[in-house]
Design an enzyme around this catalytic site. Structure first.
Site, PDB file in Angstrom:
ATOM      1  N   ASN A  40       0.828  -1.208   0.000  1.00  0.00           N
ATOM      2  CA  ASN A  40       0.000   0.000   0.000  1.00  0.00           C
ATOM      3  C   ASN A  40       0.863   1.258   0.000  1.00  0.00           C
ATOM      4  OD1 ASN A  40      -2.916   0.904   0.351  1.00  0.00           O
ATOM      5  ND2 ASN A  40      -1.830   2.163   1.846  1.00  0.00           N
ATOM      6  N   ASP A  99      -7.065  20.547   8.913  1.00  0.00           N
ATOM      7  CA  ASP A  99      -7.398  19.596   7.850  1.00  0.00           C
ATOM      8  C   ASP A  99      -7.973  20.326   6.640  1.00  0.00           C
ATOM      9  OD1 ASP A  99      -7.954  17.192   6.469  1.00  0.00           O
ATOM     10  OD2 ASP A  99      -8.209  16.146   8.361  1.00  0.00           O
ATOM     11  N   GLU A 124      -0.600   1.382  -4.878  1.00  0.00           N
ATOM     12  CA  GLU A 124      -0.740   2.658  -5.580  1.00  0.00           C
ATOM     13  C   GLU A 124       0.505   3.010  -6.402  1.00  0.00           C
ATOM     14  OE1 GLU A 124      -1.699   2.008  -2.538  1.00  0.00           O
ATOM     15  OE2 GLU A 124      -3.795   2.622  -2.326  1.00  0.00           O
TER      16      GLU A 124
HETATM   17 MN    MN Z   1      -4.582   1.599  -0.680  1.00  0.00          MN
END
Ligand code: MN
Length: 452
Positions: free
Chosen positions: A141, A253, A204
């Site tokens: 990941n 954020d 990714e």
């Molecule tokens: Mn992922």
């Protein structure tokens, strides 16, 4: 195809603004970033107080630059990303790369990591892509995480319960720390892939490699079992502790409000690799770049989902005013009057955080908010065209959601013209244009631009 080569390409096009005066990594750089946020250039802070490293900011700060990085036009962007998500391709693993030019003991305090907002808990890395894999090597990941500097060798990492969190949980169950490669200064395609969410198990980096036409190269870290782009500017090798936690936050954020303080895992940095003259990439939390990177993959999801229920989708914009997250404008071609409402339902299903959505006809530019408002003003009737869905799960970033239940109310606006009423009533009036008038306007614009 690296951060460096993209920067050089943008330098050649006059897209980089150099700030040669000395500035501090504490607030000053963030403040200047904020002032240049709206469609602004890439910023190169060439002289950072008490630091030897340049800070580069706002690289993916405009839609146009992201398109240029991927070599696509703006109306191809969503399809290109969807195609890459459907056909991930393993990058080549190489033994050496520019990022290995310098290998040294970690000292995070020598990196110009920015402190951004007044009440932020401290300096934060905000443009890092984190790679990890499962112990059985079946799952890899890559994702973007904010990292709060705790001392020379430690960060607190914010792990939203998604893929990296799951890998960390799996490591925890095996009573071991999770190895990670934290890469900073990577090509925009890698940033965009890391910001998107293919299913658990899809790496990714493989999506990025598709976006980069099979030119991404990875290196294995020296001390941890994780991979990083060989052309990155800076790589921090670390381990997310199975047991050690620290207070993380408050931190601003995407909506521009403070996220709360929580206990989050500690990352120990065990090695640092970087280019000889590496630059440090900064990204302003809640800035346009943050919103674009977070929003673009979901625009693509909305595009795909709405395409299944209406004859044609022209464009999708998760608008900057909605935090690139809570508001969508979708332009479609409809066959029957119910199509726009189905488009709204599909959009809400594709992006669960979506709160308000507007559907317009194809003659409205979804990026021109005045035109969108005009469509609402002239084509929308609240008693017929308004869709309200009460008590649904929305975004945790929505400050106005019910504080106890987290539930929210969603609103859809069908601002497409009704097919049952005469077209003339809704036609956007045009002025015929001659070649001479068009050329004159170009010339006058040129005169204006050179004066300002
Ligand atoms: Mn992922």
């Amino acid at each position: 195809m690296s951060f460096r080569s993209f920067l050089e390409q943008m330098e050649g096009k006059g897209e980089v603004l150099h700030i040669k005066d000395e500035v501090s990594q504490n607030f000053e750089i963030a403040y200047i970033m904020k002032r240049f946020d709206n469609n602004g250039p890439i910023l190169s802070f060439d002289k950072v107080e008490d630091m030897e490293t340049r800070v580069i900011a706002n690289v993916c700060g405009t839609r146009r630059r992201i398109c240029e990085a991927l070599g696509v036009s703006s109306n191809q962007l969503h399809q290109r990303l969807l195609e890459a998500l459907r056909s991930p391709k393993k990058p080549r693993i190489v033994d050496d790369g520019p990022v290995k030019e310098v290998i040294e003991e970690p000292d995070l305090l020598r990196i110009p990591i920015l402190t951004h907002f007044e009440r932020d808990a401290g300096p934060y890395v905000t443009a890092a892509v984190v790679h990890a894999k499962s112990l059985d090597e079946n799952v890899e990941n890559v994702s973007i995480h904010r990292l709060q500097v705790l001392d020379e060798k430690h960060f607190a990492i914010r792990l939203v319960p998604r893929h990296l969190y799951r890998l960390w949980q799996m490591a925890k169950e095996a009573e071991t720390d999770l190895d990670v490669a934290i890469s900073i200064g990577v090509h925009p395609a890698v940033m965009l892939a890391a910001a998107s969410s293919p299913p658990f198990g899809v790496c990714e980096f493989d999506v990025a490699n598709n976006l980069l036409n099979d030119s991404l190269r990875l290196i294995k870290c020296k001390f941890v079992d994780a991979y990083a782009p060989a052309d990155a500017e800076l790589v921090l090798e670390g381990r997310i502790s199975a047991s050690k936690e620290a207070l993380e936050g408050p931190f601003v954020d995407v909506t521009g409000t403070y996220d709360i303080q929580r206990k989050q895992p500690v990352v120990e940095i065990v090695n640092v690799m970087h280019r000889e003259d590496y630059v440090y990439q900064a990204l302003l939390p809640s800035g346009t770049e943050h919103k674009l990177l977070m929003g673009l993959p979901f625009e693509a999801s909305i595009y795909e989902a709405v395409s299944r229920v209406v004859p044609k989708v022209y464009a999708v914009n998760l608008s900057i005013g909605g935090g690139g997250w809570l508001h969508a404008i979708i332009s479609i071609e409809k066959q029957v009057d119910g199509d726009a409402k189905n488009a709204l339902l599909a959009a809400f299903a594709a992006h669960p955080s979506l709160k308000h959505a507007v559907v317009v006809d194809s003659d409205i530019d979804v990026f021109d908010l005045t035109a969108v408002e005009w469509a609402i003003a002239t084509r929308f009737q609240a008693d017929e065209d308004l869709l309200i869905i009460e008590n649904v799960r929305g975004s945790t970033l929505d400050s106005s959601a019910n504080q106890e239940t987290g539930l929210t109310t969603k609103m859809g606006i069908d601002a497409t013209r009704p097919l049952t009423k005469p077209y003339e009533k809704f036609e956007k009036a045009r002025i015929p244009v001659s070649k001479r008038a068009e050329e004159l306007v170009q010339k006058l614009h040129g005169v204006q631009a050179s004066k300002s």
